[in-house]
Scaffold this motif. Structure first.
Motif, mmCIF file in Angstrom:
data_model
loop_
_atom_site.group_PDB
_atom_site.id
_atom_site.type_symbol
_atom_site.label_atom_id
_atom_site.label_comp_id
_atom_site.label_asym_id
_atom_site.label_seq_id
_atom_site.Cartn_x
_atom_site.Cartn_y
_atom_site.Cartn_z
ATOM 1 N N LEU A 450 142.627 13.322 193.599
ATOM 2 C CA LEU A 450 142.734 14.768 193.812
ATOM 3 C C LEU A 450 141.487 15.494 193.330
ATOM 4 N N LYS A 451 140.980 15.088 192.180
ATOM 5 C CA LYS A 451 139.805 15.756 191.624
ATOM 6 C C LYS A 451 138.598 15.572 192.539
ATOM 7 N N ASN A 452 138.405 14.369 193.072
ATOM 8 C CA ASN A 452 137.278 14.121 193.977
ATOM 9 C C ASN A 452 137.407 14.944 195.252
ATOM 10 N N PHE A 453 138.628 15.045 195.772
ATOM 11 C CA PHE A 453 138.826 15.839 196.981
ATOM 12 C C PHE A 453 138.602 17.319 196.694
ATOM 13 N N ALA A 454 139.061 17.784 195.522
ATOM 14 C CA ALA A 454 138.816 19.177 195.138
ATOM 15 C C ALA A 454 137.313 19.439 195.020
ATOM 16 N N THR A 455 136.572 18.471 194.510
ATOM 17 C CA THR A 455 135.120 18.615 194.417
ATOM 18 C C THR A 455 134.495 18.712 195.804
ATOM 19 N N GLU A 456 135.002 17.916 196.754
ATOM 20 C CA GLU A 456 134.518 18.001 198.130
ATOM 21 C C GLU A 456 134.750 19.400 198.697
ATOM 22 N N ILE A 457 135.942 19.928 198.464
ATOM 23 C CA ILE A 457 136.268 21.259 198.984
ATOM 24 C C ILE A 457 135.363 22.307 198.357
ATOM 25 N N GLU A 458 135.154 22.206 197.051
ATOM 26 C CA GLU A 458 134.284 23.170 196.377
ATOM 27 C C GLU A 458 132.856 23.079 196.898
ATOM 28 N N ASP A 460 131.920 22.095 199.954
ATOM 29 C CA ASP A 460 131.875 22.636 201.311
ATOM 30 C C ASP A 460 132.104 24.136 201.339
ATOM 31 N N SER A 461 132.811 24.644 200.349
ATOM 32 C CA SER A 461 133.157 26.072 200.335
ATOM 33 C C SER A 461 132.106 26.922 199.638
ATOM 34 N N ASP A 462 131.073 26.284 199.084
ATOM 35 C CA ASP A 462 130.006 27.019 198.380
ATOM 36 C C ASP A 462 130.558 27.921 197.289
ATOM 37 N N ILE A 463 131.438 27.361 196.474
ATOM 38 C CA ILE A 463 131.990 28.121 195.346
ATOM 39 C C ILE A 463 130.923 28.270 194.273
ATOM 40 N N GLU A 464 130.925 29.415 193.629
ATOM 41 C CA GLU A 464 129.928 29.684 192.602
ATOM 42 C C GLU A 464 130.054 28.704 191.446
ATOM 43 N N PRO A 465 128.940 28.357 190.813
ATOM 44 C CA PRO A 465 128.997 27.458 189.643
ATOM 45 C C PRO A 465 129.886 28.049 188.542
ATOM 46 N N GLY A 466 130.696 27.188 187.974
ATOM 47 C CA GLY A 466 131.630 27.634 186.936
ATOM 48 C C GLY A 466 132.987 28.018 187.469
ATOM 49 N N SER A 467 133.082 28.258 188.787
ATOM 50 C CA SER A 467 134.375 28.581 189.411
ATOM 51 C C SER A 467 134.937 27.332 190.071
ATOM 52 N N HIS A 468 136.231 27.358 190.289
ATOM 53 C CA HIS A 468 136.894 26.195 190.880
ATOM 54 C C HIS A 468 137.890 26.652 191.933
ATOM 55 N N CYS A 469 138.175 25.740 192.849
ATOM 56 C CA CYS A 469 139.145 26.027 193.902
ATOM 57 C C CYS A 469 140.561 25.930 193.329
ATOM 58 N N PRO A 470 141.559 26.491 194.026
ATOM 59 C CA PRO A 470 142.939 26.444 193.520
ATOM 60 C C PRO A 470 143.460 25.026 193.301
ATOM 61 N N LEU A 471 143.032 24.070 194.140
ATOM 62 C CA LEU A 471 143.503 22.692 193.972
ATOM 63 C C LEU A 471 143.013 22.120 192.649
ATOM 64 N N HIS A 472 141.778 22.411 192.295
ATOM 65 C CA HIS A 472 141.228 21.944 191.011
ATOM 66 C C HIS A 472 142.046 22.521 189.861
ATOM 67 N N THR A 473 142.317 23.809 189.928
ATOM 68 C CA THR A 473 143.131 24.444 188.879
ATOM 69 C C THR A 473 144.527 23.843 188.829
ATOM 70 N N PHE A 474 145.082 23.585 189.994
ATOM 71 C CA PHE A 474 146.443 23.024 190.061
ATOM 72 C C PHE A 474 146.526 21.648 189.406
ATOM 73 N N ILE A 475 145.582 20.758 189.737
ATOM 74 C CA ILE A 475 145.686 19.401 189.198
ATOM 75 C C ILE A 475 145.425 19.395 187.695
ATOM 76 N N PHE A 476 144.550 20.282 187.225
ATOM 77 C CA PHE A 476 144.319 20.328 185.784
ATOM 78 C C PHE A 476 145.508 20.953 185.063
ATOM 79 N N ASP A 477 146.195 21.886 185.715
ATOM 80 C CA ASP A 477 147.425 22.412 185.126
ATOM 81 C C ASP A 477 148.490 21.325 185.062
ATOM 82 N N CYS A 478 148.586 20.531 186.117
ATOM 83 C CA CYS A 478 149.542 19.415 186.100
ATOM 84 C C CYS A 478 149.193 18.424 184.998
#
Length: 896
Positions: A450-458, A460-478
């Motif tokens: 999940l973490k690797n896939f979340a990194t792929e999404i981030e 491709d989505s050009d998320i700002e450094p230090g920010s994370h996609c919802p999937l990344h937040t979700f798996i770390f919350d889990c």
């Protein structure tokens, strides 16, 4: 028969009064009829040619007359028409011309309507032949005609409705085909076709072990030309904006269909090969299935994102579509993918928080914590006045925020599930088919994927450094939520371990260090529980590397507090009001260091059981130094000031504790060696501060230190047993009364041998042969030295006591041989010393001169004293022999 015959016959029949008259009348009539029929047939037969010719002429005449009548009628009508035409006025002629023009236009319209009525068939034919462009052009142009020139024609209402229905059908087909290309094209590669592959042809390896689907970063089976054709058709229909809105709305449903389809495939494939329900299979198998399923789903989702990128690229290059740039973007696709994966993962995790404690009660794990506070948690009820409710939490850690985010996570999961269920009114989502039991621990097996896939999404989505996609937040919350469960489970496990330690519960395990097949050893159940817990945490270190620092801290503090618990339970074995010599000496660092400096301890550290063979003299010399030390110190202490351990259960517990701590120390060192960041020779100053490598290196150093402390405490237990056996020898051999020495001697020897046999029976089932050898080896030398020292301290001696001492020495010698399984020659020294009591002083001196001194000078002096006491000699004689003895020792030692 004349024409009047038939009425006459009828009249006669009616007037007849009897049946006989009527029968006769009928018979007469039939007879005449037959005669007439015969005549008629004869006439027809004879006049057949004339009759045919007459009928032919008659028919021709009738036809000529009929034709003549029609021509006459037509001529009459034409004449009347000409008359009317000649009589018409000019305006009437104009009106008739206009009507003829109108009739011509109506005829053209009817021809067009006739063509329009054939449009549905033409469209269906093109659809059958997959000619979508032709079907679209025909249908759109026909509808355009109906909506413009023929818009007011009420009679075409049904046709207009039918063509619009065909347009909707055609658009549904295009939309379905486009959806299939965007979302289901990867299945074409897997199943080698659309969706007509039979279930029997689907295999586990084909669906869930396909590297092309899982690892491909390019489009596998996306038909670009076909999609362009579909878009062109939709452009003719003017449906592109509507299409994008539908794709945006139905994205979640399509993704969920893929998840459901793959889950159902996996479930059915596995279920074909076993009769056991899938959720009842071993957890390890279920986790493998879950990982394969998730990787396959992510592989399909990765292909879907690539397909959508190509699709949006096609739309961007076609400027005639006239689209709003914000109507459909990759952000929408990634958002739906993340929501779907979150929903999928949530089904395999426990849906409720693992603890019902208020969030503000969760404590924080840090290096600045007070160790003594943590120790109180692990103490049994008898040692801890109060116990904290939850010990290990990660609420404010740098990499995990449990607390309020846990609650938010579960609220989001519920919102996601509601959104998925209510996302479409015409496509209901069925309940997901699970391939393994739901458990929070499942996050550890899928975290990296999940973490690797979340990194792929981030990425491709050009998320700002230090920010994370919802999937990344979700798996770390889990993961944080799982850490909370781990802490709670550790609290429960270690509480159980503390109770087992308090009750000295023992378990039997196989001895991997022994060469004997099927060898077993007894270990404290609490230590096994701790070690199993350590192995589980070790797995979590590899499964959740991002939380390695937390797990290492957790491992450190758990092992540290278990050590404190062991120390406190160790103290309960012995009454502090009584001075137990072996325990006090073993706990003293200086004495312990001294005992470890002796040869017998060094031999224990380097020798393997049964590997080295020594002579009895080598064994005696190796233990001689320690025996002399013990005799010198124990004789200096008042015998009544110390006690021995008489309860063998305590010795058994002490032996089990020694084995457990030694075994666990090895397990802990193995764990430290297995878990490293970087090469072992890396120095801590070469690693940047704050990195995981530095945390791991510091943790490894701390754990090694703890392992050494466990090993040291294990040595304390072994030395205590070693000293306790020797203390038993001193206790029995120095306690007999000299007034009744003969009887007291026999009692002491019997008590000593019985006690040694019981101790051997108690310890042999726990300790290794090497440790048993360390405890019992050298007892012969010690007992000999004790006996010699005791005899030398006696004031008088008789022959009966000498004989009983000989028997006692033999008894002890047999006892030690049974224990050590070797011949105890060290006892021969004591036998030789007591044998001197049967000699004279001169004989003893001559033996010293001839053979050399076997014993010390003061020991020979004691022999002289006891010999002369039996004969009642003058004390001056004893002094003379002592002078001779001194001279002989000087001469002999000088020569040496």
């Amino acid at each position: 028969m004349s024409s009047e015959a038939l009425p006459t016959l009828i009249s006669e029949l009616m007037s007849s009064k009897s049946d006989g008259d009527r029968a006769r009348t009928r018979a007469r009539f039939e007879e005449h009829s037959e005669i007439l029929d015969a005549k008629l047939n004869h006439l027809v037969h004879t006049q057949k040619g004339n009759l045919s010719q007459v009928l032919k002429y008659t028919s021709d005449a009738i036809k000529v007359i009929s034709d003549s009548k029609q021509r006459c009628r037509a001529l009459k009508e034409r004449l009347l028409s000409c008359k009317e035409t000649l009589n018409c006025k000019r305006d009437d002629l104009r009106r008739l011309w206009l009507e003829s023009v109108q009739h011509k236009y109506v005829h053209q319209i009817l021809e067009e309507i006739e063509k329009l009525r054939k449009i549905p068939k033409a469209v269906n034919d093109n659809l059958t032949n997959k000619k979508y462009s032709e079907a679209t052009e025909i249908l759109v142009s026909s509808i355009s005609m109906l909506e413009s020139d023929l818009s007011d024609t009420e009679g075409l209402k049904d046709l207009r409705c039918e063509l619009h229905r065909l347009l909707d059908k055609l658009y549904s087909i295009f939309l379905e085909e486009l959806t299939q290309e965007l979302y289901m094209s990867t299945f074409h590669t897997v199943f080698q076709g659309r969706h007509d592959t039979s279930f029997e042809e689907i295999t586990y390896e084909k669906v869930f072990c396909c590297p092309i689907v899982k690892n491909s970063t390019k489009s596998i089976n996306f038909n670009i030309q076909y999609v362009k054709s579909l878009l062109e058709c939709m452009t003719l229909m003017g449906k592109i904006p509507e299409t994008l809105e539908i794709l945006k709305e139905e994205c979640q449903n399509e993704l969920m269909k893929i998840v459901q389809k793959l889950s159902k495939y996996l479930h059915d494939i596995i279920q074909k090969s076993t009769d056991t329900p899938l959720l009842e299979l071993p957890m390890k198998q279920g986790q493998v299935f879950l990982i394969d399923l998730l990787e396959t789903i992510i592989g399909h989702f990765r292909q879907i994102s690539i397909n959508n990128k190509i699709f949006l690229h096609i739309l961007g290059k076609s400027s005639f579509y006239g689209l709003d740039d914000t109507s459909y973007q990759m952000a929408d696709v990634y958002s739906n993918i993340q929501v779907t994966i979150e929903y999928f993962v949530a089904n395999y995790l426990e849906s409720q928080p693992v603890t019902t404690l208020p969030l503000q009660n969760i404590s924080v794990f840090s290096n600045s914590q007070n160790i003594s506070d943590l120790s109180d948690f692990f103490l049994p009820p008898s040692y801890a006045a109060s116990r904290c409710t939850m010990l290990f939490k990660f609420r404010n850690s740098s990499q995990g925020l449990i607390g309020n985010r846990r609650k938010v996570m579960y609220d989001n999961l519920q919102d996601t599930e509601i959104k998925l269920k209510n996302g479409s009114t015409d496509r209901s989502l069925r309940k997901l088919v699970l391939v393994c039991k739901p458990a929070l621990k499942n996050i550890t097996y899928i975290f990296d994927v999940l973490k690797n896939f979340a990194t792929e999404i981030e990425s491709d989505s050009d998320i700002e450094p230090g920010s994370h996609c919802p999937l990344h937040t979700f798996i770390f919350d889990c993961a944080n939520n799982f850490l909370d469960q781990v802490n709670s489970e550790i609290n429960r496990i270690l509480e159980n371990a503390s109770l087992n330690l308090e009750s000295w519960s023992v378990s039997i395990i196989s001895d991997a260090t022994s060469e004997r097949e099927g060898s077993e050893k007894q270990i404290l159940t609490s230590t096994l529980i701790l070690n199993d817990n350590l192995k589980e945490l070790q797995k979590l270190l590899s499964n959740l590397p991002d939380y390695s620092n937390h797990f290492l801290q957790l491992i450190y503090y758990v092992i540290l507090d278990y050590k404190d618990l062991v120390h406190k339970v160790f103290k309960t074995l012995f009454d502090e009001e009584h001075y137990i010599l072996s325990i006090c000496w073993a706990k003293d660092r200086d004495i312990r260091r001294l005992l470890k400096s002796f040869s017998n301890w060094k031999f224990l550290q380097v020798a393997e059981s049964g590997e080295m063979i020594e002579s009895p003299e080598e064994i005696r010399l190796r233990n001689k130094e320690e025996s002399e030390l013990l005799i010198r110190n124990l004789h200096s202490e008042e015998h009544a000031s110390w006690e021995i351990i008489k309860d063998n259960t305590i010795l058994f517990n002490l032996a089990v504790l020694q084995e457990s701590l030694q075994w666990f120390s090895g397990q802990l060192l193995t764990f430290v060696d297995d878990f490293r960041y970087g090469p072992p020779e890396t120095a801590s100053q070469d690693i940047p501060e704050g990195t995981a490598e530095l945390h791991a290196l510091n943790a490894a150093t701390g754990l090694k230190k703890l392992a050494k402390e466990y090993e040291d405490f294990s040595d304390v237990c072994l030395l205590a047993l070693h000293l306790e056996v020797r203390a038993h020898c001193f206790n029995y051999l120095l306690s007999f009364d000299e007034d009744d020495a003969s009887k007291a001697w026999e009692t002491s020897i019997r008590s000593l041998t019985d006690d040694l046999m019981k101790i051997d029976e108690t310890l042999v089932s726990v300790l290794t042969p090497k440790e048993m050898k360390y405890i019992f080896e050298g007892l012969g030398e010690l007992i000999s030295s004790i006996l010699i020292h005791s005899v030398s301290q006696m004031s008088q001696m008789n022959e009966i006591l000498v004989k009983r001492m000989h028997r006692g020495i033999f008894t002890v010698q047999c006892c030690l041989s049974n224990i050590t399984m070797t011949r105890e020659v060290s006892m021969e020294r004591a036998r030789q010393y007591i044998q001197l009591l049967n000699s004279t002083c001169e004989e003893v001196l001559n033996e010293i001169v001839e053979v050399g001194p076997i014993f010390k000078e003061h020991e020979y002096a004691s022999i002289f004293r006891l010999i002369l006491t039996k004969t009642g000699s003058d004390p001056q004689i004893l002094k003379d022999y002592e002078v001779k003895l001194r001279d002989i020792f000087k001469r002999v030692l000088g020569q040496a």
